[in-house]
Enzyme design. Sequence first.
Site, short mmCIF file in Angstrom:
data_model
loop_
_atom_site.label_atom_id
_atom_site.label_comp_id
_atom_site.label_asym_id
_atom_site.label_seq_id
_atom_site.Cartn_x
_atom_site.Cartn_y
_atom_site.Cartn_z
N ARG A 68 0.91 -1.10 0.02
CA ARG A 68 -0.06 -0.06 0.14
C ARG A 68 0.69 1.09 -0.05
NH1 ARG A 68 -4.35 0.51 4.67
NH2 ARG A 68 -2.43 0.94 5.97
N LYS A 85 -2.73 7.13 1.22
CA LYS A 85 -2.34 7.20 2.51
C LYS A 85 -1.34 8.34 2.77
CE LYS A 85 -1.99 4.52 6.91
NZ LYS A 85 -3.02 5.12 7.47
N GLU A 112 -15.67 5.61 5.72
CA GLU A 112 -14.72 5.12 6.60
C GLU A 112 -14.71 5.93 7.90
OE1 GLU A 112 -10.83 4.85 5.07
OE2 GLU A 112 -11.04 7.14 4.12
#
Length: 329
Positions: free
Chosen positions: A84, A181, A214
């Site tokens: 990721r 991220k 989320e």
Amino acid sequence: MTVHARTIPVLAEKDVVGQLRSLRAKQPVDFWAFYSSQLNGIVTDPSLMVLPFDDHIVHRGHGIFDTAAIVGGKIYDVDAHLDRFIKSAERSKLKLPCSREEMRDIIVQTAAASGRRDGSIRYWLSSGPGSLELTPAKNAEPGFFVMIFGGLTYPERYYTEGVRVMTTTYPIKAPLYAITKATNYLPNVLMQMEAKEKGFDNGVFIDENGNVGESSNMNVAFVTSGGVLLHPKFDHILSGCTSLRLLELARANQQRAGVAGVEVRDITVAEARASREMLQLGSSIKVAPVVQWDDQVIGDGKPGPVSKALLELLEEDMRSSDRLISIPY
Ligand SMILES: Cc1ncc(COP(=O)(O)O)c(C=O)c1O
């Protein structure tokens, strides 16, 4: 004539280190080891865990990060987190400082230098120092930083009594930024602050189509009245490594997880609110039951069996799966 309330000193090198030490003395931290590609080494004194101010991660937020856990002297699922990290780097147009194998090795060596057998690893990639512009400075070298620290902790009551969340008034990040991220967590920070100010534990982002997104630093999932574990699609939220692993574990252990199936799809707020259980999932929270959403009670208002079973499955996986690598202390 200008009157100064106090004369500001111009500091020498030793004064700076002294000031950094007194800052840490005033505010102790659980930071155990820090690698910096800019220092070309590891420091264990938190006063020395610093970055040059002109690094673009600091003043432009041009940086990314990821996290992994240290459990019983081993690192859990670091490869999923590194995958990721590399995807986030590509989307952010950040150059990698070295190969994936070298980054992994730096993470492992920094963990070893901490001497700790349980804790958290967070690592960052920056576009580097050299200017106060927007685009990376000429000849800027990417910065790679690894912190071994105590990790985030949550009150025991989150697990025994359940978490209370509110629908945030802050807009969800656009999909590109939500799936990356990056160090820009302003919406996430504001959402959590807003929730605490209003007496809740955390917030939930809803997208512009009225589907569930989320939470601040965790995903959310639901158990329908028919017992299906439901998770929002990952195209507009972060691909949580915990969620992805738990979806796999739940599929492979349906009976133990207490679910009749697993689905990843868009979930409307109305459908989510009618669920039997609501869960928060993430590396730091692991699996926590949500018992209240705005003024509505979820299920019977008590932590449910699926959240408990999934927490057990995850904790087992974190202690004894093939996703653990040893730290050479
Ligand atoms: C916004 C956001 N969503 C979800 C998660 C959960 O991801 P993970 O399970 O990899 O910790 C995190 C934490 O990293 C996060 O910051």
